[in-house]
Scaffold this active site. Structure first.
Site, mmCIF file in Angstrom:
data_model
loop_
_atom_site.group_PDB
_atom_site.id
_atom_site.type_symbol
_atom_site.label_atom_id
_atom_site.label_comp_id
_atom_site.label_asym_id
_atom_site.label_seq_id
_atom_site.Cartn_x
_atom_site.Cartn_y
_atom_site.Cartn_z
ATOM 1 N N GLY A 343 0.808 -1.210 0.000
ATOM 2 C CA GLY A 343 0.000 0.000 0.000
ATOM 3 C C GLY A 343 0.847 1.268 0.000
ATOM 4 O O GLY A 343 0.449 2.291 -0.573
ATOM 5 N N GLU A 366 7.764 8.703 -28.879
ATOM 6 C CA GLU A 366 8.821 8.328 -29.842
ATOM 7 C C GLU A 366 8.570 6.935 -30.402
ATOM 8 O O GLU A 366 9.495 6.148 -30.606
ATOM 9 C CB GLU A 366 10.218 8.483 -29.225
ATOM 10 C CG GLU A 366 10.375 9.932 -28.732
ATOM 11 C CD GLU A 366 11.780 10.479 -28.795
ATOM 12 O OE1 GLU A 366 12.668 9.807 -29.333
ATOM 13 O OE2 GLU A 366 11.954 11.618 -28.329
HETATM 14 C C1 FAD Z 1 -5.674 3.280 -1.180
HETATM 15 C C2 FAD Z 1 -5.674 2.255 -0.105
HETATM 16 C C3 FAD Z 1 -6.831 1.941 0.555
HETATM 17 C C4 FAD Z 1 -6.833 1.010 1.597
HETATM 18 N N1 FAD Z 1 -7.988 0.801 2.288
HETATM 19 C C5 FAD Z 1 -7.981 -0.013 3.380
HETATM 20 C C6 FAD Z 1 -9.114 -0.144 4.213
HETATM 21 O O1 FAD Z 1 -10.156 0.464 3.976
HETATM 22 N N2 FAD Z 1 -9.044 -0.935 5.288
HETATM 23 C C7 FAD Z 1 -7.908 -1.616 5.597
HETATM 24 O O2 FAD Z 1 -7.896 -2.301 6.594
HETATM 25 N N3 FAD Z 1 -6.811 -1.511 4.831
HETATM 26 C C8 FAD Z 1 -6.802 -0.713 3.734
HETATM 27 N N4 FAD Z 1 -5.669 -0.580 2.964
HETATM 28 C C9 FAD Z 1 -4.492 -1.356 3.314
HETATM 29 C C10 FAD Z 1 -4.207 -2.506 2.298
HETATM 30 O O3 FAD Z 1 -5.096 -3.570 2.482
HETATM 31 C C11 FAD Z 1 -2.750 -2.966 2.531
HETATM 32 O O4 FAD Z 1 -1.960 -1.920 1.988
HETATM 33 C C12 FAD Z 1 -2.437 -4.286 1.883
HETATM 34 O O5 FAD Z 1 -3.019 -5.312 2.625
HETATM 35 C C13 FAD Z 1 -0.953 -4.586 1.794
HETATM 36 O O6 FAD Z 1 -0.324 -4.400 3.033
HETATM 37 P P1 FAD Z 1 0.954 -3.466 3.153
HETATM 38 O O7 FAD Z 1 0.706 -2.237 2.418
HETATM 39 O O8 FAD Z 1 1.310 -3.361 4.573
HETATM 40 O O9 FAD Z 1 2.072 -4.260 2.352
HETATM 41 P P2 FAD Z 1 3.018 -5.411 2.904
HETATM 42 O O10 FAD Z 1 2.205 -6.394 3.638
HETATM 43 O O11 FAD Z 1 4.177 -4.803 3.565
HETATM 44 O O12 FAD Z 1 3.502 -6.088 1.573
HETATM 45 C C14 FAD Z 1 4.669 -5.670 0.863
HETATM 46 C C15 FAD Z 1 4.973 -6.729 -0.195
HETATM 47 O O13 FAD Z 1 5.369 -7.945 0.442
HETATM 48 C C16 FAD Z 1 4.590 -9.037 -0.041
HETATM 49 N N5 FAD Z 1 4.399 -10.026 1.003
HETATM 50 C C17 FAD Z 1 4.015 -9.832 2.286
HETATM 51 N N6 FAD Z 1 3.950 -10.994 2.926
HETATM 52 C C18 FAD Z 1 4.263 -11.967 2.052
HETATM 53 C C19 FAD Z 1 4.373 -13.388 2.117
HETATM 54 N N7 FAD Z 1 4.117 -14.044 3.228
HETATM 55 N N8 FAD Z 1 4.736 -14.067 1.016
HETATM 56 C C20 FAD Z 1 5.006 -13.398 -0.120
HETATM 57 N N9 FAD Z 1 4.934 -12.063 -0.243
HETATM 58 C C21 FAD Z 1 4.568 -11.352 0.833
HETATM 59 C C22 FAD Z 1 3.301 -8.367 -0.469
HETATM 60 O O14 FAD Z 1 2.569 -9.179 -1.402
HETATM 61 C C23 FAD Z 1 3.781 -7.068 -1.066
HETATM 62 O O15 FAD Z 1 4.246 -7.301 -2.375
HETATM 63 C C24 FAD Z 1 -5.642 0.343 1.922
HETATM 64 C C25 FAD Z 1 -4.480 0.637 1.236
HETATM 65 C C26 FAD Z 1 -4.494 1.584 0.244
HETATM 66 C C27 FAD Z 1 -3.178 1.909 -0.438
HETATM 67 C C1 FAD Z 2 4.186 13.351 -22.832
HETATM 68 C C2 FAD Z 2 4.273 13.271 -24.317
HETATM 69 C C3 FAD Z 2 5.272 13.921 -24.977
HETATM 70 C C4 FAD Z 2 5.355 13.870 -26.367
HETATM 71 N N1 FAD Z 2 6.319 14.602 -27.009
HETATM 72 C C5 FAD Z 2 6.273 14.687 -28.377
HETATM 73 C C6 FAD Z 2 7.127 15.589 -29.063
HETATM 74 O O1 FAD Z 2 7.953 16.292 -28.437
HETATM 75 N N2 FAD Z 2 7.042 15.679 -30.395
HETATM 76 C C7 FAD Z 2 6.158 14.934 -31.105
HETATM 77 O O2 FAD Z 2 6.121 15.057 -32.297
HETATM 78 N N3 FAD Z 2 5.321 14.077 -30.487
HETATM 79 C C8 FAD Z 2 5.349 13.943 -29.129
HETATM 80 N N4 FAD Z 2 4.474 13.104 -28.476
HETATM 81 C C9 FAD Z 2 3.556 12.324 -29.266
HETATM 82 C C10 FAD Z 2 3.835 10.814 -29.267
HETATM 83 O O3 FAD Z 2 4.954 10.519 -30.030
HETATM 84 C C11 FAD Z 2 2.572 10.089 -29.733
HETATM 85 O O4 FAD Z 2 1.627 10.198 -28.699
HETATM 86 C C12 FAD Z 2 2.819 8.665 -30.093
HETATM 87 O O5 FAD Z 2 3.570 8.571 -31.264
HETATM 88 C C13 FAD Z 2 1.529 7.882 -30.262
HETATM 89 O O6 FAD Z 2 0.631 8.544 -31.098
HETATM 90 P P1 FAD Z 2 -0.882 8.779 -30.636
HETATM 91 O O7 FAD Z 2 -0.857 9.328 -29.278
HETATM 92 O O8 FAD Z 2 -1.571 9.548 -31.666
HETATM 93 O O9 FAD Z 2 -1.479 7.305 -30.562
HETATM 94 P P2 FAD Z 2 -2.157 6.446 -31.739
HETATM 95 O O10 FAD Z 2 -1.285 6.513 -32.922
HETATM 96 O O11 FAD Z 2 -3.563 6.865 -31.876
HETATM 97 O O12 FAD Z 2 -2.082 5.007 -31.145
HETATM 98 C C14 FAD Z 2 -3.099 4.441 -30.319
HETATM 99 C C15 FAD Z 2 -2.810 2.965 -30.163
HETATM 100 O O13 FAD Z 2 -2.887 2.313 -31.425
HETATM 101 C C16 FAD Z 2 -1.728 1.579 -31.668
HETATM 102 N N5 FAD Z 2 -1.441 1.561 -33.078
HETATM 103 C C17 FAD Z 2 -1.444 2.592 -33.955
HETATM 104 N N6 FAD Z 2 -1.076 2.195 -35.159
HETATM 105 C C18 FAD Z 2 -0.813 0.854 -35.054
HETATM 106 C C19 FAD Z 2 -0.363 -0.142 -35.967
HETATM 107 N N7 FAD Z 2 -0.107 0.158 -37.233
HETATM 108 N N8 FAD Z 2 -0.233 -1.401 -35.503
HETATM 109 C C20 FAD Z 2 -0.485 -1.701 -34.211
HETATM 110 N N9 FAD Z 2 -0.882 -0.808 -33.332
HETATM 111 C C21 FAD Z 2 -1.040 0.458 -33.750
HETATM 112 C C22 FAD Z 2 -0.670 2.299 -30.900
HETATM 113 O O14 FAD Z 2 0.444 1.486 -30.651
HETATM 114 C C23 FAD Z 2 -1.417 2.678 -29.654
HETATM 115 O O15 FAD Z 2 -1.427 1.586 -28.802
HETATM 116 C C24 FAD Z 2 4.404 13.123 -27.102
HETATM 117 C C25 FAD Z 2 3.404 12.444 -26.417
HETATM 118 C C26 FAD Z 2 3.313 12.534 -25.055
HETATM 119 C C27 FAD Z 2 2.172 11.854 -24.360
#
Ligand code: FAD
Ligand code: FAD
Ligand code: FAD
Lengths: 385, 258, 305
Positions: A343, A366
């Site tokens: 969490g 890109e």
């Molecule tokens: C947005 C949000 C809302 C939440 N709401 C609620 C709520 O309403 N009520 C509530 O009670 N809690 C709530 N939680 C808590 C949530 O359930 C815990 O965050 C969750 O259970 C994981 O516990 P932790 O964050 O302490 O992680 P940790 O237990 O520290 O886990 C860290 C990592 O270690 C792994 N790990 C731990 N033990 C083992 C094991 N034995 N074997 C293998 N892997 C292990 C975990 O899978 C994880 O990848 C909320 C958390 C968030 C972020």
């Molecule tokens: C934070 C940010 C910074 C950027 N900076 C620049 C910049 O400086 N200059 C610039 O010119 N552009 C910039 N871009 C644009 C960026 O390069 C485009 O967003 C990117 O090339 C994807 O184009 P699109 O968003 O129109 O997605 P779309 O082309 O609409 O693609 C949507 C989905 O369709 C898939 N798809 C499209 N065609 C095919 C195909 N032929 N086969 C399989 N899958 C396909 C794509 O992989 C994608 O999953 C920026 C974008 C972001 C978000």
């Protein structure tokens, strides 16, 4: 075979790492949450002064002549601290390289030094349009010669650094009759040119400090000699330059992935559940093992692509492979990192939440992962037909 | 003016150290190396002096060590050194400060340097001897532990850091040697163009055999991790539990928390 | 075995560390004589022979002249070892004497190990035993490593030393006082100190918040002061203040000797460090292995409650 960095590359890595740790990292969380553009730009200026904006650019234009491998390792170190800064540096390098590759002598002498020295905070690369993302050849922005000037009309979207870029490399259609992709040219447009409007800034998932804006060309008039490279040959250039940019983005993703895994791994040696450190659970160990293995593979793919580019060999396929793999591996690493923090990984008190948001875009811009696969397959299939 | 800066490459001090096979030094195989922190201040001060004097002085950088040392040398050149001398010695760690200083002095003797900068000590060995011995062997005036440096017309004014925050100010005439303390200045980051240009700067390679054949005056008998002092409690694990335990301990063992 | 001990004066005062030289010689089982460049007004309490040269004539800091005085005493006494404190005076002078005598020098001895000298390496993460290979040797001892057992007493048998000339390549201009103290840590009962491990200037207030939650003062290690994150008046250590609070909390401080020298007299020491092997663990009563920026805010919140 020799897989070590050269001494120069190691020193560049050290400079990047030291700078990133002491100047970028301390600011990264604040930039993400509240933003501080003056501080963000001040760090870009310092990076420019250190030579990070033109790593693969000739010294006569103010570049560092450090090569592509150095560019890759520098990007990774910068991104470990701040992905927003890293993407700006990556795009700046790409813009300098496009100008160096196809610009006229005057264009090179005028613009590259302004970016390399930091006189311009950034350069922008304006290719994407609302109707032309993955398929940029489908663009509709036009440039029409009118006497001594070109007149641009249309719009671009998602343009990195637009509000503070000094110059834009803009692609536009110059021959509407030509087959798709054969009638596009490339231009240099200065910030402040009448008719160039910086549009709305996108509200993004991550990389908040780096501005991404719309650009509108409303009868934007630029000099005739603002054309860069040959008329109607622009699309080929864009495709070629994106290859280099992909090495930058892959390296950036690697940096974010490493930062996330380093953080989560340390956390796992401290966090106790069920009476033991969670790092003693195999479920956690496998995440560590898988992610670091993938990130190391990503690093080697990036090094190989960078080395090919640096040696003047074809590298498009390798750059696409490296970008595809590195960005996806980094996304998985960040996913794992959040998972390892449980969490806590979902809250802003811990940086992995930011890493996970920052890394998401890397497999989209890109060239999306899908498009990288299209390129890779096309390049491979060429040899089978 | 001819300036010499002596630098050493040392491991990152946050590393984990273990003794090597014959227990006379630490095992180097998995360590990352960098320029000795004190030496960065020495290089920076030399470069600042060169800038103050309009670029006239020539700065030679000297380092003794194995092949990897070249990286630290190149950093010093990128920061502003003009040329370098690398005394290639894979067994440098078996030499005591007297032998190291004798090699440096024997090189420097023929070069008539006006001013030599060294770090106050190395981070790994920490003997704080090499600079002073070099000065004595060459008959230079010398001051150690500088936190302030200024130069004017053949005279160096130094500010030495003494215990308790007091400083001692002294003047030396050239030729002189000074050893630099942390905080003397702000070492610059080498810029990328300068890192690349440093590639073209001369790095002359010398072997120990061409220099001094002095025998050692002290030897390392053994190296080992310090015995752990028992008693201290180590709290590991989860933050919340650590907080609670520490709070409990402080309440129990000290009078400061009620 | 005979030891020539070189004591220290600063601003007319005999430094206390001078007695540590005697304690060291006793531990070595050596007979000792002492040399001081000082004044009759401040003489050490001891029964041994003391060579005294006049600081008014030879300066408190003039290594060229002091070296010649030491050599004169060596000539007269023919000692097996010449011992200094590893201080700004000692590390400056000792190698000069060593070269003149072509004697091996062992720097900053922290302990005696079956007659061999133990010194630190790699920021105290390793220890080394060093053996001199020259007949006569020069030794410097770490300040605080060899504490005198009882109150010093006795009256020395004085013998004056003089040089024929006072020409020197170095001119001592004077002392510069420590920067004006913003805080006087020496009287603080609780000190919470920030080290390089806090990462950045912006994090210092987090440490300061714990200090105020505990009702204490903020301290700092040297890199934090050098970087300008905290004013010098907060620096703890050899070149900062020496403190002896009831509670000292070291946040992201590795435990270099120069820092320890300033705070190890604290009654209770808590260290927060992400490195379980950090040398601070050697003297801490409690070492919390954690990231300071996670632990400290949580702990502060608890204290505030
Ligand atoms: C947005 C949000 C809302 C939440 N709401 C609620 C709520 O309403 N009520 C509530 O009670 N809690 C709530 N939680 C808590 C949530 O359930 C815990 O965050 C969750 O259970 C994981 O516990 P932790 O964050 O302490 O992680 P940790 O237990 O520290 O886990 C860290 C990592 O270690 C792994 N790990 C731990 N033990 C083992 C094991 N034995 N074997 C293998 N892997 C292990 C975990 O899978 C994880 O990848 C909320 C958390 C968030 C972020
Ligand atoms: C934070 C940010 C910074 C950027 N900076 C620049 C910049 O400086 N200059 C610039 O010119 N552009 C910039 N871009 C644009 C960026 O390069 C485009 O967003 C990117 O090339 C994807 O184009 P699109 O968003 O129109 O997605 P779309 O082309 O609409 O693609 C949507 C989905 O369709 C898939 N798809 C499209 N065609 C095919 C195909 N032929 N086969 C399989 N899958 C396909 C794509 O992989 C994608 O999953 C920026 C974008 C972001 C978000
Ligand atoms: C002549 C002389 C005089 C000196 N005088 C003084 C003096 O008066 N006072 C003084 O302090 N120093 C002095 N020094 C410097 C001293 O040698 C050390 O360099 C200094 O004390 C180290 O400070 P530090 O422990 O803060 O930094 P470091 O040695 O860099 O240690 C930082 C520590 O923080 C830990 N850490 C890092 N990140 C985190 C994190 N996120 N969470 C938890 N822990 C973390 C690391 O594991 C490490 O142990 C002097 C040196 C000399 C040569």
């Amino acid at each position: 075979m020799f897989l070590d960095l050269t001494e120069e590359q190691k020193l560049i890595q050290e400079t990047a790492r030291n700078f990133a740790r002491s100047e970028l990292e301390p600011l990264a969380a604040k930039l993400d949450r509240e933003g501080d553009r003056p501080a963000f730009l001040a760090n870009l200026k310092k990076l420019a002064e250190l030579g990070f904006m033109g790593l693969n650019v000739q010294g006569e234009y103010g570049g560092s002549e450090a090569g592509v491998v150095a560019f890759s390792v520098a990007m990774t170190e910068i991104a470990r601290a701040c992905a927003s800064t890293a993407v700006t540096v990556s795009v700046n390098n790409m813009v300098c390289e496009v100008i160096q590759t196809i610009g006229s002598q005057e264009q090179k002498e005028k613009y590259i030094p302004l970016i390399c020295s930091g006189a311009y905070a950034a350069g922008s690369f304006a290719l994407t349009e609302t109707g032309a993302g993955s398929d940029p050849a489908g663009m509709t922005t036009t440039a029409v010669l009118d006497g001594d000037s070109w007149v641009l009309n249309g719009s671009k979207i998602f343009i990195t650094s637009a509000p503070y870029a000094g110059v834009f490399v803009v692609w536009a259609v110059t021959d509407r009759e030509a087959p798709k992709g054969k009638g596009i040219s490339c231009f240099l447009v200065e910030q402040g040119t009448p008719g160039l409007v910086i549009g709305k800034q996108e509200e993004k998932t991550g990389q908040h400090a780096s501005a991404t804006n719309e650009l509108v060309f409303d009868n934007c008039r630029i000099p005739k000699d603002a054309l860069m490279g040959k008329l109607n040959d622009g699309f080929r250039i864009a495709v070629a330059e994106l290859g280099g940019g992909r090495i930058g983005i892959g390296s950036l993703a690697l940096g974010v992935g490493l930062a996330a895994m380093d953080y989560a791994t340390r956390y796992s040696t401290e966090r106790v559940q069920f009476g033991q450190k969670i790092s003693s659970f195999q479920a956690i160990q496998w995440k560590i093992a898988d992610s670091y293995t993938e990130l190391e593979a990503a690093r080697l793919l990036l090094m190989s692509a960078a080395f090919r580019k640096e040696s003047g060999r074809p590298f498009a396929k390798e750059a696409s492979m490296a970008k595809l793999f590195a960005t996806e591996a980094a996304n998985r690493a960040c996913y794992n990192a959040v998972q390892m923090l449980g969490g806590y990984g979902y809250t802003a008190d811990f940086p992995v939440e930011r890493y996970a948001r920052d890394v998401r875009i890397t497999s989209i811009y890109e060239g999306t992962s899908e498009i990288q696969r299209v390129i890779i397959a096309r390049e491979i299939l060429k040899n089978f037909s | 003016m001819k300036i010499l800066v002596c630098i050493k490459q040392v491991p990152d001090m946050e590393s984990r150290f273990r003794p090597n096979g014959d227990k006379t030094w630490y095992d180097e195989s998995d360590l990352a190396f960098r320029m000795n922190e004190y030496d960065e201040y020495a290089v920076e001060q030399a470069v600042q002096l060169k800038e103050q004097l309009g670029g006239e002085p020539e700065i030679t950088v000297l380092s003794i060590g194995p092949e990897r040392t070249v990286e630290a040398i190149k950093k010093a050149l990128a920061m502003g050194g003009d040329r370098a001398v690398h005394i290639r010695d894979d067994r440098y760690y078996q030499k005591d400060p007297w032998q190291i200083a004798s090699m440096i002095a024997s090189y420097a003797k023929g070069e008539s340097f006006d001013l030599i900068f060294t770090g106050m000590q190395s981070q790994d060995r920490g003997s704080a001897q090499v600079g002073v011995i070099v000065a004595e062997l060459l008959g230079l005036s010398c001051a150690t532990t500088l936190v302030g440096f200024s130069y004017d017309g053949g005279t160096v004014t130094v500010k030495r850091e003494l215990e308790g925050g007091i400083k001692g100010v002294a003047k030396l005439k050239l030729p002189a040697l000074v050893t630099c303390q942390l905080g003397l200045n702000t070492p610059r980051y080498p810029t990328l163009p300068n890192i690349m240009k440093a590639k073209k700067k001369e790095i002359a390679a010398l072997t120990p055999a061409e220099l001094s054949g002095e025998a050692e005056l002290t030897a390392t008998a053994a190296i080992y991790p310090p015995a752990k002092k028992g008693g201290g409690l180590v709290l590991e694990g989860e933050i919340g539990a650590q907080v609670d335990r520490l709070m409990g301990i402080l309440k129990e063992k000290t009078a400061v928390l009620r | 075995m005979k030891a020539l001990l070189i004591g220290e004066y600063r601003q007319g005062k005999l430094l206390d560390t001078t007695y540590e030289l005697k304690a060291f010689a006793d531990r070595l089982g050596a007979d000792s004589v002492m040399l001081l460049v000082g004044s009759d007004a401040e003489l050490p309490k001891c029964d041994s022979k003391v060579y005294l040269a006049d600081a008014a004539k030879y300066g408190e800091y003039n290594p060229d002249l002091h070296k010649q005085l030491v050599l004169q005493a060596v000539e007269k006494e023919n000692p097996d070892c010449i011992v200094f404190v590893h201080s700004s005076y000692g590390w400056d002078l000792a190698p000069r004497v060593a070269v003149a005598l072509k004697a091996g020098q062992v720097s900053e001895i922290v302990a005696l190990n079956e007659g061999a000298y133990e010194v630190n390496a790699c920021n105290a993460k390793l220890r080394r035993t060093v053996t001199p290979k020259s007949g006569r040797c020069v030794l410097t001892i770490q300040a605080g490593a060899f504490s005198p057992t009882g109150e010093p007493q006795g009256a020395p048998q004085l013998e004056r030393l003089d040089l024929s000339g006072t020409a020197s390549a170095i001119e001592f201009v004077g002392y510069e006082a420590a920067e004006q103290k913003g805080v006087d840590l020496s009287k603080a009962e609780i000190i919470v100190s920030a080290g390089r491990g806090v990462g950045k200037k912006d994090n210092v207030p987090v440490i300061a918040a714990l200090a105020s939650a505990l009702g204490g003062e903020l301290g700092a290690s040297r890199p934090v002061v050098d970087a300008g994150w905290v004013d010098h008046s907060h620096q703890v250590g050899t070149t900062g203040q020496t403190v002896s609070p009831k509670l000292y909390v070291a946040c992201g401080i590795s435990g270099a000797i120069q820092h320890l020298a300033g705070m190890k007299k604290a009654d209770f020491i808590v260290a927060i460090n992400k490195d379980k092997d950090a040398p601070i663990g050697e003297i801490a009563d409690v070492l919390v292995v954690a990231d300071v920026m996670q632990f400290v805010p949580a702990f502060t919140a608890k204290c505030a409650r």
